[in-house]
Design an enzyme around this catalytic site. Structure first.
Site, PDB file in Angstrom:
ATOM      1  N   LYS A  38       0.798  -1.240   0.000  1.00  0.00           N
ATOM      2  CA  LYS A  38       0.000   0.000   0.000  1.00  0.00           C
ATOM      3  C   LYS A  38       0.827   1.286   0.000  1.00  0.00           C
ATOM      4  O   LYS A  38       0.463   2.282   0.622  1.00  0.00           O
ATOM      5  CB  LYS A  38      -0.963   0.006   1.202  1.00  0.00           C
ATOM      6  CG  LYS A  38      -1.994  -1.110   1.155  1.00  0.00           C
ATOM      7  CD  LYS A  38      -2.935  -1.093   2.338  1.00  0.00           C
ATOM      8  CE  LYS A  38      -2.300  -1.644   3.582  1.00  0.00           C
ATOM      9  NZ  LYS A  38      -3.263  -1.848   4.688  1.00  0.00           N
TER      10      LYS A  38
ATOM     11  N   ASP B 128      -6.123  -4.493  10.795  1.00  0.00           N
ATOM     12  CA  ASP B 128      -7.457  -3.892  10.700  1.00  0.00           C
ATOM     13  C   ASP B 128      -8.574  -4.932  10.517  1.00  0.00           C
ATOM     14  O   ASP B 128      -9.708  -4.704  10.952  1.00  0.00           O
ATOM     15  CB  ASP B 128      -7.509  -2.828   9.596  1.00  0.00           C
ATOM     16  CG  ASP B 128      -6.880  -3.284   8.292  1.00  0.00           C
ATOM     17  OD1 ASP B 128      -6.485  -4.461   8.173  1.00  0.00           O
ATOM     18  OD2 ASP B 128      -6.775  -2.446   7.362  1.00  0.00           O
TER      19      ASP B 128
END
Ligand code: ADP
Length: 451
Positions: free
Chosen positions: A159, A196
């Protein structure tokens, strides 16, 4: 010959590769199942793309967790420091977003963790917490091989992050070293690292005991689920009750071995080639928010170059990589077809001056093909996990801006997961609120209780 060529360049032919059938999605499920089993098996783990890391989180919260906790959330767009109070079903939190400047995202690991420690210090000063001993939970959403609840070794950055000297190292140790270098925050101790997906699962399970899957559809995509220890052949912890552990699949890497090549389009290949991690995160690049807008842009550009859009007239912006944001996809699909006000506004932003109703309709069609494929691929993943868990009723806790803000992502996923999963399994998709913060606090609370 000429006719053939022009037939080749119809709208339909250019877009067809984005339109997959249920047969495709069922094959994706089968391949994912095989790769998950590989990941859970010591002899094949190294070859697996879906690593299926055990998280050392064994249970969902029981609702009695209480106290004040610090949480960190690093893993995408924002870095946040949070102060969370748990008190039964009541959860209150204060948080502050800190920017991670680009030079730090791609700088040294020490710089990154010094920056994080500085942010914690600033947050504690602002909230007059300097003298408190607060357990800290760290939501660190990059692929980690965990060796304990408080020991997480980064396998690869994803990312857009690429800090030197972190891959292969325990991020809790790096954080504690940075805290030590400051010398003025000795009472901050990290008790647990989660990602997450686990945060989404834990925070939804706090109010819904059936929650057994966590899903992220944001900058990246990933999922975790509750697995029986008997299935986790790589498990090296204890076999006490409950005989289960949350598995962080890291499914974004699915397809890295080429097994998804049968559905890759030229657009996907181009995105991969120009990314900072070519050959990696293949499934993620077809699904998540970091890439969806770019897939749409490439398809739109292809149509435009063949004079099938905007009368062949492009713009500097439309030709710029990453300039067609994923939020445009949501906005265009959510636009009123009676007038296309928002769509036209986006065209203006992109300096596309000559556009017609027909162009609006076609761009909307491209966007819907791209988001449908993303939602259906994610559904194939969820259906695969639901079939594997074989529970009668499961809630999936979902977080991430793509799921949250796209006008139809939830509906598309409900429809396709229903079509793909075994008919005797019932499921819900539930939006997770503040999963990363709340989840980290819940796990830190359990860890603190066990200290
Ligand atoms: P992260 O996953 O980084 O923690 P988010 O869940 O906010 O954070 O996801 C950010 C991603 O969501 C970005 O890639 C962005 O393109 C995408 N995004 C932001 N707004 C929207 C929107 N309205 N519709 C679809 N995607 C969006």
């Amino acid at each position: 010959k000429k006719r053939l060529q022009s037939e080749d360049k119809t709208v339909e032919n250019i877009l067809k590769p984005l339109d997959l059938t249920d047969e495709h999605y069922k094959k994706v499920m089968q391949l994912m199942h095989n790769d998950i089993v590989k990941g859970l098996t010591p002899e094949t783990h190294a070859k697996a793309n879906i690593k299926c890391f055990p998280t050392y989180v064994r249970t969902v919260p029981d609702g009695t967790e209480s106290g004040d906790f610090l949480a960190l959330d690093l893993g995408g767009t924002n870095f946040r420091v949070l102060l969370i109070n748990l008190n039964g079903q009541e959860v209150t939190m204060e948080s502050k977003i800190f920017l991670i400047p680009h030079h730090i995202m791609v700088g040294s690991g020490a710089q990154l963790f010094d920056h994080i420690a500085d942010c914690i210090f600033k947050f504690m000063t602002d909230h007059k917490l300097q003298d408190r001993h607060l357990p800290l939970g760290f939501t660190f959403s990059f692929p980690c091989r965990q060796e304990g609840l408080d020991k997480a070794i980064l396998t690869t950055w994803t990312k857009g992050f690429k800090c030197e000297g972190v891959e292969g190292h325990d991020i809790v140790q790096l954080l504690h070293e940075a805290i030590e270098r400051r010398g003025d925050m000795q009472n901050v101790k990290c008790l647990a690292v989660i990602n997450d997906t686990v945060g989404a699962l834990m925070s939804c399970a706090h109010s819904d005991r059936q929650c057994a899957v966590g899903l992220i559809l944001g900058t990246g995509t990933n999922a975790c689920y509750i697995e029986s220890l008997s299935e986790v052949k790589t498990w090296d912890g204890d076999f006490n009750e409950p005989k289960q552990v949350l598995i962080n699949t890291e499914w974004g890497a699915f397809g890295n071995d080429g097994c998804l090549d049968f559905i890759l389009t030229d657009f996907d290949k181009s995105i991969d080639k120009h990314s900072i991690n070519p050959g990696k995160q293949i499934y993620e690049k077809m699904i998540s928010g970091m890439y969806m807008g770019e897939i749409a842009r490439l398809a739109i550009e292809r149509l435009r170059k063949h004079n099938l859009l905007f009368d062949g007239e492009g713009s500097y912006h439309l030709a710029t990589r990453g300039r067609f944001y994923t939020k445009y996809v949501s906005e265009i699909e959510g636009d009123n077809v009676d007038g296309f006000k928002v769509t036209k506004q986006i065209f203006d932003e992109l300096d596309l001056t000559s556009h017609t109703e027909q162009d609006c309709r076609l761009v909307r069609h491209v966007c819907s093909l791209v988001s449908k494929r993303a939602a259906y691929l994610a559904s194939a993943g969820i259906a695969c996990l639901l079939n594997k868990m074989n529970r009668k009723e499961v809630t999936v806790g979902v977080d991430g801006s793509l799921y949250r803000f796209h006008p139809f992502f939830h509906d598309l996923m409900m429809e396709k997961t229903r079509a793909l999963v075994r008919p005797d399994i019932s499921f819900k998709l539930m939006l997770s609120h503040d999963g990363s913060g709340k989840g980290a606090a819940l796990v830190a609370a359990v860890a603190n209780r066990l200290l």
